[in-house]
Design a protein around this motif. Sequence first.
Motif, PDB file in Angstrom:
ATOM      1  N   HIS A  40     -42.885  -3.990 -27.273  1.00  0.00           N
ATOM      2  CA  HIS A  40     -41.734  -3.515 -26.760  1.00  0.00           C
ATOM      3  C   HIS A  40     -41.603  -2.096 -26.177  1.00  0.00           C
ATOM      4  O   HIS A  40     -40.529  -1.317 -26.257  1.00  0.00           O
ATOM      5  CB  HIS A  40     -40.889  -3.331 -28.303  1.00  0.00           C
ATOM      6  N   ALA A  41     -42.813  -1.857 -25.433  1.00  0.00           N
ATOM      7  CA  ALA A  41     -42.948  -0.484 -24.682  1.00  0.00           C
ATOM      8  C   ALA A  41     -41.684  -0.569 -23.571  1.00  0.00           C
ATOM      9  O   ALA A  41     -41.095   0.674 -23.790  1.00  0.00           O
ATOM     10  CB  ALA A  41     -44.220  -0.603 -23.885  1.00  0.00           C
ATOM     11  N   ARG A  42     -41.330  -1.495 -22.972  1.00  0.00           N
ATOM     12  CA  ARG A  42     -40.377  -1.285 -21.994  1.00  0.00           C
ATOM     13  C   ARG A  42     -38.882  -0.941 -22.578  1.00  0.00           C
ATOM     14  O   ARG A  42     -38.090  -0.156 -22.412  1.00  0.00           O
ATOM     15  CB  ARG A  42     -40.172  -2.493 -21.157  1.00  0.00           C
ATOM     16  N   TRP A  95     -36.469   2.794 -22.467  1.00  0.00           N
ATOM     17  CA  TRP A  95     -35.148   3.049 -22.327  1.00  0.00           C
ATOM     18  C   TRP A  95     -34.490   3.455 -23.508  1.00  0.00           C
ATOM     19  O   TRP A  95     -33.614   4.287 -23.154  1.00  0.00           O
ATOM     20  CB  TRP A  95     -34.686   1.561 -22.121  1.00  0.00           C
ATOM     21  N   LEU A  96     -34.772   3.004 -24.643  1.00  0.00           N
ATOM     22  CA  LEU A  96     -34.062   3.725 -26.041  1.00  0.00           C
ATOM     23  C   LEU A  96     -34.517   4.733 -26.392  1.00  0.00           C
ATOM     24  O   LEU A  96     -33.495   5.499 -26.763  1.00  0.00           O
ATOM     25  CB  LEU A  96     -34.278   2.344 -27.031  1.00  0.00           C
ATOM     26  N   GLY A 144     -28.005 -10.859 -24.487  1.00  0.00           N
ATOM     27  CA  GLY A 144     -28.484 -11.152 -22.950  1.00  0.00           C
ATOM     28  C   GLY A 144     -28.182  -9.938 -21.864  1.00  0.00           C
ATOM     29  O   GLY A 144     -28.569 -10.162 -20.709  1.00  0.00           O
ATOM     30  N   MET A 145     -27.895  -8.815 -22.429  1.00  0.00           N
ATOM     31  CA  MET A 145     -27.755  -7.555 -21.498  1.00  0.00           C
ATOM     32  C   MET A 145     -28.974  -7.078 -20.912  1.00  0.00           C
ATOM     33  O   MET A 145     -29.937  -7.173 -21.792  1.00  0.00           O
ATOM     34  CB  MET A 145     -26.789  -6.730 -21.969  1.00  0.00           C
ATOM     35  N   SER A 146     -29.121  -6.510 -19.703  1.00  0.00           N
ATOM     36  CA  SER A 146     -30.203  -5.868 -19.108  1.00  0.00           C
ATOM     37  C   SER A 146     -30.612  -4.718 -20.049  1.00  0.00           C
ATOM     38  O   SER A 146     -29.597  -4.371 -20.924  1.00  0.00           O
ATOM     39  CB  SER A 146     -30.180  -5.763 -17.788  1.00  0.00           C
ATOM     40  N   ARG A 147     -31.754  -4.075 -19.915  1.00  0.00           N
ATOM     41  CA  ARG A 147     -32.173  -2.810 -20.691  1.00  0.00           C
ATOM     42  C   ARG A 147     -31.489  -1.721 -20.296  1.00  0.00           C
ATOM     43  O   ARG A 147     -30.787  -0.772 -20.875  1.00  0.00           O
ATOM     44  CB  ARG A 147     -33.647  -2.571 -20.541  1.00  0.00           C
ATOM     45  N   GLY A 148     -31.141  -1.690 -18.777  1.00  0.00           N
ATOM     46  CA  GLY A 148     -30.403  -0.716 -18.289  1.00  0.00           C
ATOM     47  C   GLY A 148     -28.944  -0.628 -18.870  1.00  0.00           C
ATOM     48  O   GLY A 148     -28.169   0.250 -19.256  1.00  0.00           O
ATOM     49  N   ALA A 149     -28.265  -1.893 -18.892  1.00  0.00           N
ATOM     50  CA  ALA A 149     -27.025  -2.142 -19.401  1.00  0.00           C
ATOM     51  C   ALA A 149     -27.033  -1.648 -20.997  1.00  0.00           C
ATOM     52  O   ALA A 149     -26.145  -1.058 -21.523  1.00  0.00           O
ATOM     53  CB  ALA A 149     -26.217  -3.637 -19.275  1.00  0.00           C
TER      54      ALA A 149
END
Length: 669
Positions: free
Chosen positions: A43-45, A49-50, A151-156
Amino acid sequence: MSTTLEKPVQADPTDGAMPSAEEDGAGRGWGGVRRLGDWMRTHARDLFWLIPVLVVSAVVNFLNVGGAPQRIDDEGTYTAQAWAVTHLGELAHYTYWYDHPPLGWLQIAGYTQLTGAFERWDIAVLAGREAVLVAALISVALLWALARRLGMSRGAAAATGILFALSPLAVQFHRTVYLDNVAVPWLLLAFFLATNRRGQLAAFAGSAVAFGVSVLTKETFLLALPFLIWVMVRSARKETRRYTLSVAASILVLIGGSYLLLAAVKGELFSGPERVSLIEGITFQLGSREGSGSITDPDSLINRTLGMWWQLDPVFIVLSLLAAAAALLLPRLRPYAVLVLAMTLFMFRPGGYLPVPYVIMLIPFGALLIAGVVDHAIARLRRRGASRRPLAIGAVAVAAIGAIVAVPLWTTQLRGFVLADLDAPLRGAQEWLMENASTDQRVIVDDAMWVDLVKAGWDRDNVIWYYKLDTDPAVQADSPNGWRDADYVITTDSMRTFPGAFPQVQEAIDNSVVVATFGEGTQAVEVRRVTIDGSAQAAVSLEAAAENRAALGSELATNPEVQLSTADRDRLTAGQVDERIIAVLATLAGAGSVSVTGFPIVAGEDGGTFRQLALSAIAGSPTVVDGRLSADAEALVDSLTGVYAPASVEIDGDDVVLRYPVSVQPTLP
């Protein structure tokens, strides 16, 4: 050549056997570390973001948490109830009457007990704010998880968290001790678990538990039940749907029944003489509570509430509603869109009551829809030959315009949250009381300062939450003379909002005079001294006292033995100096010279009577020697008795400062 027969090697009895307890524990420990490491690598990516979103959310929301917004009555109530649980062993600081389920402040109490929050903060409400801000950070993480599940992207997903955490509308309410803030993470957890596709029995059961906790934290969250059912039905597998939904429903009924059981065990389920009841509480909340009025009436509660929301962040409100309308076309977001639109329409029902924190439940879903719609539009634009490209372009354009408008608005609003000290008036009034009123005096207060005054030494029966003076029989029994039993009433915007709703409180205000004022406008806090003969008679007495002070002061100002500045001499002749101070100076001047440094004004009493006296010398001798009172100063203090006795004596540098108590009646014969 000789040969040596070697003794056969005996196998180690531990080879292939179970490891020892220590080895097993170490293995499990290292295994846990490895699993954690594996999880973090996987879950590094997501964490990339988080974590910044959580850090930014924490910094912005915690900065200046004691300065803005100003504490309000509701915050004090929930904080006091949590404090009563941990310090008094009671469910509330007054009679618990089922206005809200108690689970919300029980969670706040649990947090403060585990972290020692009440001991770490000088202002009790700030301990409650810390608890709800931690809940807000948990909500950010859960909102991220829900966005990714949809289903939203990491940026969203990151944008969802930023919108939820940093919108000025959100910051205003994240920083306020409302039960809704404690309920939000439970509601988000319920929706997150309801979207689970694997292990649905456990997930749906957990969702039901989480939703039940959210409702027992704040009852208005029950409005979200149809939408949670919708999400569950859509997510449930056909082959197990009947079973998983039945289990979830049963758990939810059991949790709701526990509240009924609490009331039944206490004998307070149904109404009866001289007792509270759950039925009466529900009736009040749903039926007998006065409505918020018409939106067309500029003075109505609904108009003021909506106006406050709009002033905080009109961009977020508009984008949320537009995103909700657009999300009706997106199956995954449709339940949340209908939730936002339906609950928005529900606010405008005829004769309904609109609580100020009602918007708290809508904020996370508004953020989710804004980010979700824009994310979907961008994804559609990236796909060649995708349909509805004009709609996608329109959605991105609206979002871009919203961002351009929001940046300066958010910058200004967030700057105010981080730098403004809106709570200074309430702190000033609270400190004034602690320094100038005695703990045996009865005070009518906004609930925001109830815990602080009790901790400062007041008996809890002498600190009266204004709401209870007209509504609680137990308080009325302790105040047989009503408002006349009070010594002070401290008015805030909350108390002034409903002037006709609390007759006894209004009588106390009408029959009192202002002795200290802090702040202005809606932040203004007034300390008022209750006068038994009424404010009109008090005004006459004060006017006569001012004339008497002017006459006495004019005589004293001509005495050459009294050494003071021209400004202080003018104050004497204008009748602005307390007559007890004038009498003390006249007595000292009769025995020799006296040097007056000044008449220091008490904070909050600008424009009032000067009731402090700073002396630097008596009969040519200093009043302070080596940081202690001189013999002459001690003799002076010992000689002052009766009405001439000061309320406090302090050393300020080379001066001794005498402070006389507040008086709204003539103090000298």
